[in-house]
Motif scaffolding. Structure first.
Motif, PDB file in Angstrom:
ATOM      1  N   ASP A   1       5.232  -2.202 174.660  1.00 20.17           N
ATOM      2  CA  ASP A   1       6.276  -2.161 173.637  1.00 20.17           C
ATOM      3  C   ASP A   1       7.150  -0.931 173.861  1.00 20.17           C
ATOM      4  OD1 ASP A   1       7.667  -3.031 171.389  1.00 20.17           O
ATOM      5  OD2 ASP A   1       6.362  -1.973 169.982  1.00 20.17           O
ATOM      6  N   PRO A   2       7.783  -0.821 175.038  1.00 20.88           N
ATOM      7  CA  PRO A   2       8.484   0.419 175.389  1.00 20.88           C
ATOM      8  C   PRO A   2       9.684   0.729 174.504  1.00 20.88           C
ATOM      9  CG  PRO A   2       8.938  -1.295 177.001  1.00 20.88           C
ATOM     10  CD  PRO A   2       7.840  -1.807 176.127  1.00 20.88           C
ATOM     11  N   LEU A   3      10.277  -0.269 173.870  1.00 21.39           N
ATOM     12  CA  LEU A   3      11.437  -0.035 173.006  1.00 21.39           C
ATOM     13  C   LEU A   3      11.077  -0.177 171.526  1.00 21.39           C
ATOM     14  CD1 LEU A   3      14.198  -1.887 175.090  1.00 21.39           C
ATOM     15  CD2 LEU A   3      13.679   0.560 175.029  1.00 21.39           C
ATOM     16  N   THR A   4       9.786   0.013 171.222  1.00 23.45           N
ATOM     17  CA  THR A   4       9.268   0.010 169.834  1.00 23.45           C
ATOM     18  C   THR A   4       9.808  -1.154 169.023  1.00 23.45           C
ATOM     19  OG1 THR A   4      10.990   1.550 169.058  1.00 23.45           O
ATOM     20  CG2 THR A   4       8.939   2.517 169.861  1.00 23.45           C
ATOM     21  N   ALA A   5       9.664  -2.349 169.566  1.00 23.32           N
ATOM     22  CA  ALA A   5      10.209  -3.538 168.919  1.00 23.32           C
ATOM     23  C   ALA A   5       9.165  -4.315 168.131  1.00 23.32           C
ATOM     24  CB  ALA A   5      10.820  -4.449 169.975  1.00 23.32           C
ATOM     25  N   ARG A   6       7.881  -4.078 168.376  1.00 23.50           N
ATOM     26  CA  ARG A   6       6.854  -4.944 167.795  1.00 23.50           C
ATOM     27  C   ARG A   6       6.926  -4.985 166.278  1.00 23.50           C
ATOM     28  NH1 ARG A   6       1.140  -3.252 169.596  1.00 23.50           N
ATOM     29  NH2 ARG A   6       2.169  -3.612 171.592  1.00 23.50           N
ATOM     30  N   GLY A   7       7.054  -3.825 165.654  1.00 19.96           N
ATOM     31  CA  GLY A   7       7.099  -3.780 164.193  1.00 19.96           C
ATOM     32  C   GLY A   7       8.327  -4.452 163.621  1.00 19.96           C
ATOM     33  N   ARG A   8       9.483  -4.233 164.261  1.00 15.34           N
ATOM     34  CA  ARG A   8      10.718  -4.866 163.793  1.00 15.34           C
ATOM     35  C   ARG A   8      10.639  -6.379 163.924  1.00 15.34           C
ATOM     36  NH1 ARG A   8      14.486  -3.574 167.352  1.00 15.34           N
ATOM     37  NH2 ARG A   8      13.379  -2.029 168.589  1.00 15.34           N
ATOM     38  N   LEU A   9      10.101  -6.832 165.043  1.00 20.12           N
ATOM     39  CA  LEU A   9       9.993  -8.271 165.269  1.00 20.12           C
ATOM     40  C   LEU A   9       9.063  -8.911 164.241  1.00 20.12           C
ATOM     41  CD1 LEU A   9      10.684 -10.704 167.033  1.00 20.12           C
ATOM     42  CD2 LEU A   9       8.761 -10.070 168.522  1.00 20.12           C
ATOM     43  N   ALA A  10       7.930  -8.275 163.977  1.00 17.60           N
ATOM     44  CA  ALA A  10       6.989  -8.822 162.990  1.00 17.60           C
ATOM     45  C   ALA A  10       7.615  -8.863 161.600  1.00 17.60           C
ATOM     46  CB  ALA A  10       5.714  -7.985 162.972  1.00 17.60           C
ATOM     47  N   ARG A  11       8.357  -7.817 161.252  1.00 10.18           N
ATOM     48  CA  ARG A  11       8.971  -7.750 159.924  1.00 10.18           C
ATOM     49  C   ARG A  11      10.069  -8.807 159.769  1.00 10.18           C
ATOM     50  NH1 ARG A  11       8.346  -6.888 154.613  1.00 10.18           N
ATOM     51  NH2 ARG A  11      10.127  -5.816 153.662  1.00 10.18           N
ATOM     52  N   SER A  12      10.914  -8.973 160.766  1.00  8.96           N
ATOM     53  CA  SER A  12      11.978  -9.975 160.639  1.00  8.96           C
ATOM     54  C   SER A  12      11.378 -11.378 160.597  1.00  8.96           C
ATOM     55  CB  SER A  12      13.004  -9.842 161.768  1.00  8.96           C
ATOM     56  OG  SER A  12      12.407  -9.961 163.034  1.00  8.96           O
ATOM     57  N   ARG A  13      10.320 -11.629 161.361  1.00 12.68           N
ATOM     58  CA  ARG A  13       9.656 -12.934 161.298  1.00 12.68           C
ATOM     59  C   ARG A  13       9.071 -13.190 159.908  1.00 12.68           C
ATOM     60  NH1 ARG A  13       6.365 -12.855 167.095  1.00 12.68           N
ATOM     61  NH2 ARG A  13       8.003 -13.840 168.357  1.00 12.68           N
ATOM     62  N   GLU A  14       8.472 -12.159 159.338  1.00  7.61           N
ATOM     63  CA  GLU A  14       7.900 -12.309 157.989  1.00  7.61           C
ATOM     64  C   GLU A  14       8.985 -12.649 156.972  1.00  7.61           C
ATOM     65  OE1 GLU A  14       6.313  -9.451 154.398  1.00  7.61           O
ATOM     66  OE2 GLU A  14       6.436  -8.639 156.430  1.00  7.61           O
ATOM     67  N   LEU A  15      10.076 -11.906 157.003  1.00  8.20           N
ATOM     68  CA  LEU A  15      11.116 -12.093 155.994  1.00  8.20           C
ATOM     69  C   LEU A  15      11.831 -13.426 156.140  1.00  8.20           C
ATOM     70  CD1 LEU A  15      12.653  -8.501 155.967  1.00  8.20           C
ATOM     71  CD2 LEU A  15      11.192  -9.520 154.218  1.00  8.20           C
TER      72      LEU A  15
END
Length: 266
Positions: free
Chosen positions: A234-248
């Motif tokens: 996750d070199p561009l620290t995307a995992r958290g953003r991706l999980a959050r947008s999927r949830e919303l």
């Protein structure tokens, strides 16, 4: 201590049957510097002479006979778009992804591919195949950031009134997943297997030892940067953003433009 918001570069699509207005919605954030302004740029529908070429950011390639009218968010120093829309209702958003490929100093940028896909297509499926073909033929390369040499590959959501596709790439390789209801992408690879892609996408990875043994092929696991496993990279620290947008975007009910704007701000 003051808290600073994390940069957000994320793209989301919700297909028409799952929106309140009954129209497909594509939404995108761009995390470019505030000093790297992105004016809206327009180009009219054009017919081109035989033998014409188009000068993208770093490459000059043959022009097609006719190009669609387009409007897009264009970083001031680039030819291409971060996101855009054409006269036929095809919309495309672009994300940076880091992969195992070492990119050359000359090639197509993700922003070039967004604009070329919009100018040359009438449907999302057509744009998807055009972008994939351009990736295979010309490859990706060159810096995509104004002040430093930062090279990366492209990930895209490509949508129209009825269809949407996620296309992810690495160098000259690419793979596609058709969107069923909604989809989110960020700065990391997500597709394991797809319905469309470059002919040698699996053999290329296996020849380089990026797939373990006789295991089934997984594009994200094979091509992700510094990765024996896609969940470890996750070199561009995307995992958290991706999980959050999927949830919303997956919450009950049909999405509205107001809700999509709120997701982008979240």
């Amino acid at each position: 201590m003051a808290a600073f918001p994390l940069p957000s570069c994320d793209t989301i699509v919700v297909l028409a049957p799952h929106t309140r207005a009954g129209a497909t919605i594509l939404a995108k954030n761009s995390d470019r510097s505030p000093y790297e302004c992105q004016p809206l740029a327009q180009a009219p529908h054009r017919v081109h002479r035989d033998g014409a070429t188009v000068h993208c950011q770093y490459l000059e390639i043959p022009q097609v006979a006719e190009t669609a009218a387009v409007i897009g968010s264009r970083p001031f120093w680039l030819w291409g778009f971060e996101q855009g829309l054409n006269e036929y209702g095809v919309a495309i958003g672009n994300e940076a992804v880091l992969t195992r490929e070492t990119l050359p100093s000359t090639g197509l940028l993700g922003m070039d591919l967004v604009r070329l896909g919009l100018e040359r297509s009438k449907t999302a499926r057509e744009a998807t195949e055009i972008i994939g073909g351009l990736i295979e033929r010309y490859g990706q390369g060159g810096s995509a950031q104004y002040d430093v040499d930062f090279r990366y590959c492209g990930s895209f959501i490509i949508a129209d009134h009825v269809d949407a596709y996620v296309l992810e790439s690495s160098g000259r390789q690419w793979i596609v997943r058709r969107v069923e209801e909604r989809a989110c992408i960020s700065n990391r690879l997500t597709i394991d297997s797809g319905s469309l892609g470059s002919a040698d996408v699996e053999s290329y990875a296996r020849a380089r030892g990026w797939c373990e043994g006789e295991s089934s092929f997984d594009f994200a696991a094979a091509y992700s940067s510094r990765n024996p496993g896609k969940d470890k990279s996750d070199p561009l620290t995307a995992r958290g953003r991706l999980a959050r947008s999927r949830e919303l975007v997956s919450r009950n009910g049909r999405r509205t433009i107001r809700e999509m704007l709120a997701i982008l701000r979240d």
